[in-house]
Write an enzyme that holds these catalytic residues in place. Structure first.
Site, PDB file in Angstrom:
ATOM      1  N   LYS A   1       0.852  -1.197   0.000  1.00  0.00           N
ATOM      2  CA  LYS A   1       0.000   0.000   0.000  1.00  0.00           C
ATOM      3  C   LYS A   1       0.880   1.237   0.000  1.00  0.00           C
ATOM      4  O   LYS A   1       1.532   1.552   0.991  1.00  0.00           O
ATOM      5  CB  LYS A   1      -0.907   0.058   1.233  1.00  0.00           C
ATOM      6  CG  LYS A   1      -1.925   1.196   1.099  1.00  0.00           C
ATOM      7  CD  LYS A   1      -2.552   1.634   2.387  1.00  0.00           C
ATOM      8  CE  LYS A   1      -1.896   2.813   3.028  1.00  0.00           C
ATOM      9  NZ  LYS A   1      -1.904   4.062   2.236  1.00  0.00           N
TER      10      LYS A   1
ATOM     11  N   GLU B   1      10.777   1.578   9.772  1.00  0.00           N
ATOM     12  CA  GLU B   1      11.686   2.705   9.512  1.00  0.00           C
ATOM     13  C   GLU B   1      10.902   3.958   9.838  1.00  0.00           C
ATOM     14  O   GLU B   1      10.004   4.329   9.068  1.00  0.00           O
ATOM     15  CB  GLU B   1      12.107   2.742   8.035  1.00  0.00           C
ATOM     16  CG  GLU B   1      12.949   1.590   7.576  1.00  0.00           C
ATOM     17  CD  GLU B   1      14.259   1.507   8.310  1.00  0.00           C
ATOM     18  OE1 GLU B   1      14.747   2.548   8.814  1.00  0.00           O
ATOM     19  OE2 GLU B   1      14.792   0.400   8.396  1.00  0.00           O
TER      20      GLU B   1
ATOM     21  N   CYS C   1      13.416  11.337   6.414  1.00  0.00           N
ATOM     22  CA  CYS C   1      13.707  10.798   7.753  1.00  0.00           C
ATOM     23  C   CYS C   1      15.143  11.096   8.147  1.00  0.00           C
ATOM     24  O   CYS C   1      15.467  11.237   9.316  1.00  0.00           O
ATOM     25  CB  CYS C   1      13.413   9.304   7.806  1.00  0.00           C
ATOM     26  SG  CYS C   1      14.325   8.364   6.585  1.00  0.00           S
TER      27      CYS C   1
ATOM     28  N   GLU D   1      10.207  15.777  14.893  1.00  0.00           N
ATOM     29  CA  GLU D   1      10.512  15.715  13.461  1.00  0.00           C
ATOM     30  C   GLU D   1       9.646  16.766  12.753  1.00  0.00           C
ATOM     31  O   GLU D   1       8.454  16.562  12.547  1.00  0.00           O
ATOM     32  CB  GLU D   1      10.180  14.309  12.958  1.00  0.00           C
ATOM     33  CG  GLU D   1      10.684  14.046  11.575  1.00  0.00           C
ATOM     34  CD  GLU D   1      10.407  12.629  11.119  1.00  0.00           C
ATOM     35  OE1 GLU D   1       9.272  12.146  11.335  1.00  0.00           O
ATOM     36  OE2 GLU D   1      11.313  12.009  10.535  1.00  0.00           O
TER      37      GLU D   1
END
Ligand code: NDP
Length: 506
Positions: A192, A267, A301, A401
């Protein structure tokens, strides 16, 4: 905005019609069982790029059934390493052939620069070739020291059916960090992609079919995390989930998958520091800072979003970073000179700006940027290159983040203090050190809590080297031979030699 290097709309031609994306289920392209569709509007050009089938329970169910059936029937699991490698190499060649088509859709859906999208597609083809080389190396162990009566053999077998869930920031690269390794191991898959970037994964499906991938081995379901992603992480017919995305969703996936004890590989996010010592080569370091924070508009990331600089050189580093930031070409992603494109959605742009304004209200000094960027001729959302100094370790902008082109600068006096700042984070994805002293670099590499440490460089990656995070940055590794191991299980076969077994019941 004359003080920034803004690239206005280029004369690049947009596709005449939206890309039409359907689910790939059991080797056939399908509309959604309930007929629903959704559209992706380009974050840079405001046009509809993709019209995609919107998956629901019945579509995921069919895709998982196909993957399970293909796995259990052994059509793929029983192939030789040589045959798997041959298919993966064919896919790599087809990716090269389709590079420009894939790159254009990746750029229009994600807003990233076309030059970077092309490089990403080339890098992805390289990963498919590397995974092909691994497909022929899978082997277990033999144990011939268990005494005369025994031989022990450890077989390496595929995990089974794998759910692959990917985000929007590097859609083609990230699926290529997972799928070829799963296929090399002999697994079957349901994928997906993010609902914001479905097109390039669908093209990958086309290329897999063209390369001869058997029906049901790779299935693609388009749509939203709820319900598609949820079904892929809870269905008991799935053996493993591999996910890249936010830490919050990653934690939810661990919980969802625990009901059926699936293997989970994650991850997740990062708040990656680069530490600069006074003896650093500042020309290289400042270029790497600018690259690290603005690459992919900071939606990465591995973004080097935290700079921890020795106080003796802090002012020089900040002013040179601000000066170089003004030269970075921000603007139309379709112009080949652009290095930073659009922000993925208006909501995400708001989130970035909220972090910046909050930092300014709490003593952060905005040395550059700190607002949206107007790109002449374009309708999407862009954010100015932003440098904030006077940031302290407890501010949200130093800890969360942000996922935007925003650099936070902190300072230190001693190596111990720098390491403490590096490790005072929930994340542990990557860290970097800049010093001409090898002892400083090695001590840093040993003490930094991160899955990857770069010394005197930033974000260099190779298919041969594993990638992944510590702490809340994830679990498991991608790439390298470790990336293959994630998709393998060990099975122990213990064999008695001769009629040597003494009866338990006399
Ligand atoms: P998410 O983590 O929300 O989404 C990543 C993928 O997971 C998408 O395909 C998403 O589907 C799917 N998903 C969402 N909810 C579930 C669920 N409950 N079960 C299974 N799958 C699910 O990332 P976003 O794209 O929304 O980005 C949000 C933030 O995440 C960013 O601002 C950034 O901070 C971070 N992020 C980090 C990345 C990294 O590489 N570390 C990559 C991308 C984002 P869908 O969105 O289609 O509904």
């Amino acid at each position: 905005m004359s003080e920034l290097n803004v690239v206005a709309i280029s004369n690049a031609k947009l596709p005449d019609d939206p890309f039409v994306a359907r689910h790939l289920i059991d080797g056939a392209w399908k509309d959604s069982a309930e007929g629903e569709t959704f559209e992706r509007v380009s974050p840079s050009h405001g046009t509809v790029v993709t019209r995609a089938a919107q998956g629901n329970g019945a579509d995921v169910d069919a895709a998982i059934s196909a993957a399970r059936k293909a796995y259990d029937a052994g059509a793929w699991r029983a192939t030789t390493g040589k045959d798997r490698a041959t298919l993966l190499l064919k896919v790599a060649d087809l990716i090269d052939r389709e590079r420009d088509r894939i790159a254009l859709l990746e750029t229009l859906e994600s807003g990233k620069p076309i030059s970077q999208a092309r490089a990403e597609i080339e890098g992805a083809a390289d990963i498919w070739r590397f995974a092909a080389s691994l497909a022929r190396t899978i082997h277990g162990e033999s144990h011939n020291t268990l005494g005369n009566d025994f031989l022990g053999v450890v077989l390496k077998e595929p995990v089974g059916v794998v759910s692959i869930i990917t985000p929007w920031n590097f859609p083609f690269l990230i699926v290529s960090q997972k799928l070829p390794f799963a296929l090399a191991a002999g697994c079957t898959a349901v994928i997906k992609p993010s609902e914001m970037t479905p097109a390039t994964t669908v093209i990958l499906g086309e290329l897999l079919i063209e390369a001869g991938c058997p029906a049901g081995v790779v299935n693609i379901v388009l749509g939203y995390g709820d319900p598609v992603g949820i079904a892929m992480t809870t269905d008991k017919r799935v053996d493993m989930v591999t996910f890249t995305g936010s830490t919050a969703v990653g934690k939810g996936i661990v919980k969802a998958a625990s009901e059926t004890l699936k293997k989970v590989s994650l991850e997740l996010g990062g708040k990656n520091p680069q530490v600069l010592f006074p003896d650093a080569d500042l020309d290289s370091a400042i270029d790497a800072i600018v690259f690290g924070v603005y690459f992919n508009a900071g939606e990465c990331c591995n973004s080097g979003s935290r700079i921890i600089v020795h106080e003796d050189i802090a002012e020089e580093v900040v002013s040179r970073t601000v000066a170089l930031s003004r030269d970075v070409p921000f603007g139309d992603p379709l112009d080949p000179s652009t290095k930073v494109g659009a922000i993925i959605t208006p909501d995400h742009q708001k989130k970035i700006d909220t972090y910046v304004q909050q930092a300014a209200n709490h003593g952060g000094d905005i040395r550059l940027g700190g607002a949206a960027l107007d790109v002449p001729g374009l309708k999407g959302q862009f954010y100015q290159p932003t440098v904030i100094s006077n940031v302290t370790g407890e501010m949200p902008i130093a800890r969360d983040e942000v996922f935007g082109p925003v650099l936070s600068v902190l300072t230190f006096k001693t190596l111990d203090e720098a390491i403490a700042l590096v490790n005072d984070a929930d994340y542990g994805l990557s860290a970097g050190v800049w010093s001409e002293n090898v002892h400083t670099c090695l001590e840093f590499a040993r003490r930094a809590q991160a899955g990857t440490v770069w010394t005197n460089t930033w974000m260099d990656g190779f298919a041969e080297l594993p990638f992944g995070g510590l702490k809340e940055s994830g679990q498991g590794r991608e790439l390298g031979k470790y990336g293959l191991d994630e998709f393998l299980e060990a099975k122990t076969v213990t064999m008695r030699i001769g009629k040597t077994r003494s009866p338990w019941v006399a």
